[in-house]
Write a protein that holds these residues in place. Structure first.
Motif, PDB file in Angstrom:
ATOM      1  N   GLU A 283       0.853  -1.197   0.000  1.00  0.00           N
ATOM      2  CA  GLU A 283       0.000   0.000   0.000  1.00  0.00           C
ATOM      3  C   GLU A 283       0.882   1.238   0.000  1.00  0.00           C
ATOM      4  O   GLU A 283       2.046   1.187   0.404  1.00  0.00           O
ATOM      5  CB  GLU A 283      -0.963   0.009   1.201  1.00  0.00           C
ATOM      6  CG  GLU A 283      -0.277   0.064   2.541  1.00  0.00           C
ATOM      7  CD  GLU A 283      -1.236   0.272   3.716  1.00  0.00           C
ATOM      8  OE1 GLU A 283      -2.430  -0.037   3.596  1.00  0.00           O
ATOM      9  OE2 GLU A 283      -0.753   0.752   4.762  1.00  0.00           O
ATOM     10  N   HIS A 287      -1.764   4.761   3.794  1.00  0.00           N
ATOM     11  CA  HIS A 287      -2.673   3.688   3.356  1.00  0.00           C
ATOM     12  C   HIS A 287      -3.210   3.924   1.945  1.00  0.00           C
ATOM     13  O   HIS A 287      -4.338   3.532   1.619  1.00  0.00           O
ATOM     14  CB  HIS A 287      -3.842   3.515   4.346  1.00  0.00           C
ATOM     15  CG  HIS A 287      -3.384   3.296   5.753  1.00  0.00           C
ATOM     16  ND1 HIS A 287      -2.709   2.157   6.138  1.00  0.00           N
ATOM     17  CD2 HIS A 287      -3.463   4.080   6.853  1.00  0.00           C
ATOM     18  CE1 HIS A 287      -2.396   2.246   7.422  1.00  0.00           C
ATOM     19  NE2 HIS A 287      -2.838   3.404   7.884  1.00  0.00           N
ATOM     20  N   LYS A 361       3.953  -1.411   3.600  1.00  0.00           N
ATOM     21  CA  LYS A 361       4.236  -0.230   2.788  1.00  0.00           C
ATOM     22  C   LYS A 361       4.964  -0.630   1.503  1.00  0.00           C
ATOM     23  O   LYS A 361       5.839  -1.498   1.542  1.00  0.00           O
ATOM     24  CB  LYS A 361       5.100   0.761   3.593  1.00  0.00           C
ATOM     25  CG  LYS A 361       4.339   2.043   3.860  1.00  0.00           C
ATOM     26  CD  LYS A 361       5.133   3.075   4.600  1.00  0.00           C
ATOM     27  CE  LYS A 361       6.227   3.682   3.772  1.00  0.00           C
ATOM     28  NZ  LYS A 361       7.198   4.428   4.583  1.00  0.00           N
TER      29      LYS A 361
END
Ligand SMILES: O=C(O)[C@H]1O[C@H](OP(=O)(O)OP(=O)(O)OC[C@H]2O[C@@H](n3ccc(=O)[nH]c3=O)[C@H](O)[C@@H]2O)[C@H](O)[C@@H](O)[C@@H]1O
Length: 415
Positions: A283, A287, A361
């Motif tokens: 992501e 987010h 991430k």
């Protein structure tokens, strides 16, 4: 027992044991050298290893495979024919009566068994794949001597965005040096072929304006892979300009489907979900959604055939330009980006298994956050119109996957 009473016997034992030691250490030494060369050799050299070619029987096979069987058909050299897109395009060309000769180096970037299975599939429909590397100029020259190809569908490449950090030279070898090697031989041909080749959506790199249009700048590649594809587009410009080669680059957007590439997310997600392994889902910052314009293979094949059908002849001959030639670039996407989380949800529904999601991430590994194709140019010029949405395409992929890996008891050796 007093050992010194048997000096000769004792010496012999010592001699035996030192001989055994010497033999043992020699094996260890040879083993280390073998492992060193096996894993540290230059990947470009590794993929240059080709099986033997040449001779009347081989030439006959090449000619038979490339023989045109329909009126106004083409005779196409497909590089990367044992690859995902290469297999599908070769089969489609053969089906409509074009002559097709494949070329592939069968490297081990991913499970070569899958490439061999694709080769078997093509051989059954009459497509012969020559085993060799696009950097092998002598082989390429020979192929052009044996067959005056009207077209080249150049799909051989080092693919994959993230692997470029592990093996950068393989990208330069295949996507830059290999492309130049192929163009050198094409430009020298008496009757130069028209060339259609695989560029990539990744050339849009860090661009933020969506959808991506061919008119947009492509000067911010996020990976070496993207940079080599962008280099390919510039190289295409040069060969078109100097030698009159007709060149069409196709920017593919995350192509998926049956017989796909095991290094791609949809493929190894399927494998890992079925095996109960957790899957890393990237992501963006805060987010942010990571999304791809996933494009089904059959739509891509139609785009490739459209590009071949509308390609004009090259204008040069024997390395000399005779006039201006066609130079094109097209997006081939689906034009409806889907977040990676939705891709996983669709797979869960089809597989009837809940995925173990490990959301993380987006690593700095060359991935971009989203892709989205504007396809109006391809629609206008090639009649390109994708018809398969991700849900329908993944269903077909999963059906193939389960069938392929259960049928022959093959292991999904995905990565
Ligand atoms: O369209 C393109 O130009 C490129 O498409 C794919 O590259 P990519 O879109 O990154 O495809 P995947 O590697 O299958 O990744 C798909 C999505 O899943 C994400 N992903 C990937 C791997 C992973 O472990 N987790 C994860 O969330 C990626 O960030 C990406 O958004 C191909 O691998 C490239 O060869 C091709 O040139």
């Amino acid at each position: 027992m007093d050992k010194s009473a048997y000096p000769y016997h004792g010496g012999r034992l010592r001699w035996h044991s030192s001989l055994a030691k010497l033999t043992f250490w020699s094996f260890v030494f040879i083993g280390i050298i073998f492992i060193f060369f096996r894993f540290h050799s230059d990947p470009s050299r590794r993929s240059l290893r080709t099986s033997s070619w040449g001779g009347p029987a081989w030439e006959k096979k090449v000619q038979t495979s490339a023989r045109i069987r329909s009126r106004n058909g083409f005779s196409v050299l497909v590089t990367g024919a044992a690859g995902f897109v290469g297999t599908h395009v070769s089969a489609a060309l053969k089906r409509r009566g074009d002559g097709v000769l494949g070329l592939d180096n069968f490297n081990d970037y991913y499970d070569p068994t899958l490439k061999r299975a694709r080769q078997e599939l093509l051989e059954r429909s009459g497509v012969f794949i020559v085993e060799g590397d696009i950097n092998d100029a002598a082989l390429l020259k020979k192929l052009f001597q044996v067959v005056p190809f009207t077209h080249v569908m150049h799909l051989a490449a080092q693919a994959g965005v993230r692997y470029a950090m592990q093996n950068p030279s393989s990208y330069v070898h295949s996507n830059v040096a290999g492309f130049v090697s192929l163009l050198e031989v094409c430009k020298e041909a008496t009757s130069q072929p028209a060339i259609v080749w695989a560029s990539s959506s990744s050339v849009y790199g860090l661009n933020t304006k969506v959808p991506f249009s061919e008119k947009d700048k492509t000067d911010q590649p996020a990976s070496l892979y993207a940079a080599t594809k962008k280099a390919g587009e510039e190289i295409a410009h040069t060969y078109n300009h100097i030698y009159g080669l007709s060149l069409t680059g196709l920017r593919f957007f995350t192509v998926y489907g049956p017989w796909g590439r095991p290094d791609m997310a949809y493929f190894f997600f399927t494998k890992d979900i079925l095996n109960g392994k957790s899957i890393p889902i990237f992501e963006g910052e805060n987010h942010g959604t990571v999304a791809r314009d996933f494009t089904y293979i059959d739509d891509i094949v139609k785009g490739c055939l459209g590009a071949l059908d509308t390609a004009q002849k090259s204008t040069g001959s024997g390395g000399k330009k005779k006039g201006p030639a066609q130079l094109r670039v097209f997006n081939l996407g689906n034009t409806s980006p889907v977040p990676v989380t939705n891709l996983v949800t669709i797979l869960e529904r089809i597989l009837k298994v809940k995925a173990k999601r490990n959301v993380m991430k987006l690593p700095r590994n060359g991935d971009v956050q989203f892709t989205h194709a504007n396809i109006s140019l391809a629609h206008r010029e090639l009649g390109y119109k994708p018809t398969t949405d991700l849900q329908a395409g993944l269903k077909k992929f999963v059906r193939w996957y389960l069938n392929y890996y259960s049928a022959a008891g093959k292991k999904a050796d995905a990565r």
